[in-house]
Design a protein around this motif. Structure first.
Motif, PDB file in Angstrom:
ATOM      1  N   ASP A  28      15.253  10.006  70.492  1.00 20.60           N
ATOM      2  CA  ASP A  28      16.308  10.697  69.741  1.00 20.60           C
ATOM      3  C   ASP A  28      16.121  10.530  68.246  1.00 20.60           C
ATOM      4  O   ASP A  28      16.449  11.420  67.458  1.00 20.60           O
ATOM      5  N   GLU A  29      15.590   9.391  67.841  1.00 23.72           N
ATOM      6  CA  GLU A  29      15.381   9.133  66.417  1.00 23.72           C
ATOM      7  C   GLU A  29      14.424  10.164  65.815  1.00 23.72           C
ATOM      8  O   GLU A  29      14.628  10.648  64.702  1.00 23.72           O
ATOM      9  N   TYR A  30      13.383  10.518  66.561  1.00 25.22           N
ATOM     10  CA  TYR A  30      12.426  11.517  66.096  1.00 25.22           C
ATOM     11  C   TYR A  30      13.088  12.892  65.987  1.00 25.22           C
ATOM     12  O   TYR A  30      12.818  13.644  65.057  1.00 25.22           O
ATOM     13  N   PHE A  31      13.967  13.203  66.924  1.00 26.23           N
ATOM     14  CA  PHE A  31      14.694  14.478  66.887  1.00 26.23           C
ATOM     15  C   PHE A  31      15.527  14.597  65.616  1.00 26.23           C
ATOM     16  O   PHE A  31      15.483  15.603  64.922  1.00 26.23           O
ATOM     17  N   PHE A  32      16.256  13.533  65.273  1.00 22.26           N
ATOM     18  CA  PHE A  32      17.085  13.571  64.070  1.00 22.26           C
ATOM     19  C   PHE A  32      16.220  13.559  62.807  1.00 22.26           C
ATOM     20  O   PHE A  32      16.589  14.149  61.798  1.00 22.26           O
ATOM     21  N   LEU A  33      15.053  12.930  62.879  1.00 25.74           N
ATOM     22  CA  LEU A  33      14.126  12.968  61.763  1.00 25.74           C
ATOM     23  C   LEU A  33      13.617  14.386  61.537  1.00 25.74           C
ATOM     24  O   LEU A  33      13.484  14.838  60.396  1.00 25.74           O
ATOM     25  N   ARG A  34      13.355  15.106  62.619  1.00 24.36           N
ATOM     26  CA  ARG A  34      12.913  16.507  62.503  1.00 24.36           C
ATOM     27  C   ARG A  34      14.005  17.365  61.874  1.00 24.36           C
ATOM     28  O   ARG A  34      13.729  18.235  61.059  1.00 24.36           O
ATOM     29  N   ILE A  35      15.249  17.132  62.237  1.00 21.62           N
ATOM     30  CA  ILE A  35      16.367  17.885  61.649  1.00 21.62           C
ATOM     31  C   ILE A  35      16.468  17.568  60.163  1.00 21.62           C
ATOM     32  O   ILE A  35      16.614  18.462  59.336  1.00 21.62           O
ATOM     33  N   ARG A  36      16.361  16.287  59.805  1.00 23.84           N
ATOM     34  CA  ARG A  36      16.441  15.905  58.405  1.00 23.84           C
ATOM     35  C   ARG A  36      15.284  16.500  57.605  1.00 23.84           C
ATOM     36  O   ARG A  36      15.447  16.879  56.456  1.00 23.84           O
ATOM     37  N   HIS A  37      14.123  16.590  58.231  1.00 24.67           N
ATOM     38  CA  HIS A  37      12.958  17.153  57.560  1.00 24.67           C
ATOM     39  C   HIS A  37      13.112  18.672  57.358  1.00 24.67           C
ATOM     40  O   HIS A  37      12.594  19.236  56.401  1.00 24.67           O
ATOM     41  N   ALA A  38      13.854  19.325  58.229  1.00 29.46           N
ATOM     42  CA  ALA A  38      14.060  20.772  58.129  1.00 29.46           C
ATOM     43  C   ALA A  38      14.961  21.138  56.954  1.00 29.46           C
ATOM     44  O   ALA A  38      14.892  22.256  56.448  1.00 29.46           O
ATOM     45  N   PHE A  39      15.797  20.195  56.505  1.00 33.06           N
ATOM     46  CA  PHE A  39      16.725  20.440  55.406  1.00 33.06           C
ATOM     47  C   PHE A  39      16.514  19.368  54.336  1.00 33.06           C
ATOM     48  O   PHE A  39      17.303  18.433  54.225  1.00 33.06           O
ATOM     49  N   PRO A  40      15.474  19.506  53.514  1.00 31.68           N
ATOM     50  CA  PRO A  40      15.135  18.444  52.565  1.00 31.68           C
ATOM     51  C   PRO A  40      16.145  18.250  51.440  1.00 31.68           C
ATOM     52  O   PRO A  40      16.249  17.161  50.893  1.00 31.68           O
ATOM     53  N   GLY A  41      16.913  19.249  51.090  1.00 32.79           N
ATOM     54  CA  GLY A  41      17.855  19.124  49.981  1.00 32.79           C
ATOM     55  C   GLY A  41      19.160  18.449  50.348  1.00 32.79           C
ATOM     56  O   GLY A  41      19.947  18.100  49.490  1.00 32.79           O
ATOM     57  N   ILE A  42      19.378  18.227  51.635  1.00 35.62           N
ATOM     58  CA  ILE A  42      20.654  17.666  52.095  1.00 35.62           C
ATOM     59  C   ILE A  42      20.440  16.196  52.447  1.00 35.62           C
ATOM     60  O   ILE A  42      19.598  15.846  53.266  1.00 35.62           O
ATOM     61  N   ARG A  43      21.181  15.331  51.803  1.00 30.44           N
ATOM     62  CA  ARG A  43      21.112  13.882  52.081  1.00 30.44           C
ATOM     63  C   ARG A  43      22.463  13.405  52.552  1.00 30.44           C
ATOM     64  O   ARG A  43      23.498  13.907  52.154  1.00 30.44           O
ATOM     65  N   ARG A  44      22.454  12.367  53.369  1.00 29.17           N
ATOM     66  CA  ARG A  44      23.736  11.842  53.825  1.00 29.17           C
ATOM     67  C   ARG A  44      24.199  10.714  52.988  1.00 29.17           C
ATOM     68  O   ARG A  44      23.668  10.162  52.174  1.00 29.17           O
TER      69      ARG A  44
END
Length: 44
Positions: A28-44
């Motif tokens: 699951d960690e890799y899945f969320f990493l892929r989502i984060r990589h898809a939207f580089p301008g958005i940080r949490r």
């Protein structure tokens, strides 16, 4: 007020595509990493 939700709908669609491609991944960690990589301008 009228709100344009086009950007949000586009993000949801991109996440759905990532989820479809990631079917079968056990990490699951890799899945969320892929989502984060898809939207580089958005940080949490």
């Amino acid at each position: 007020y009228r709100l344009n939700t086009g950007v949000l709908e586009g993000m949801n669609n991109k996440i759905k595509v990532i989820k479809r491609v990631a079917y079968g991944f056990r990490d699951d960690e890799y899945f969320f990493l892929r989502i984060r990589h898809a939207f580089p301008g958005i940080r949490r």
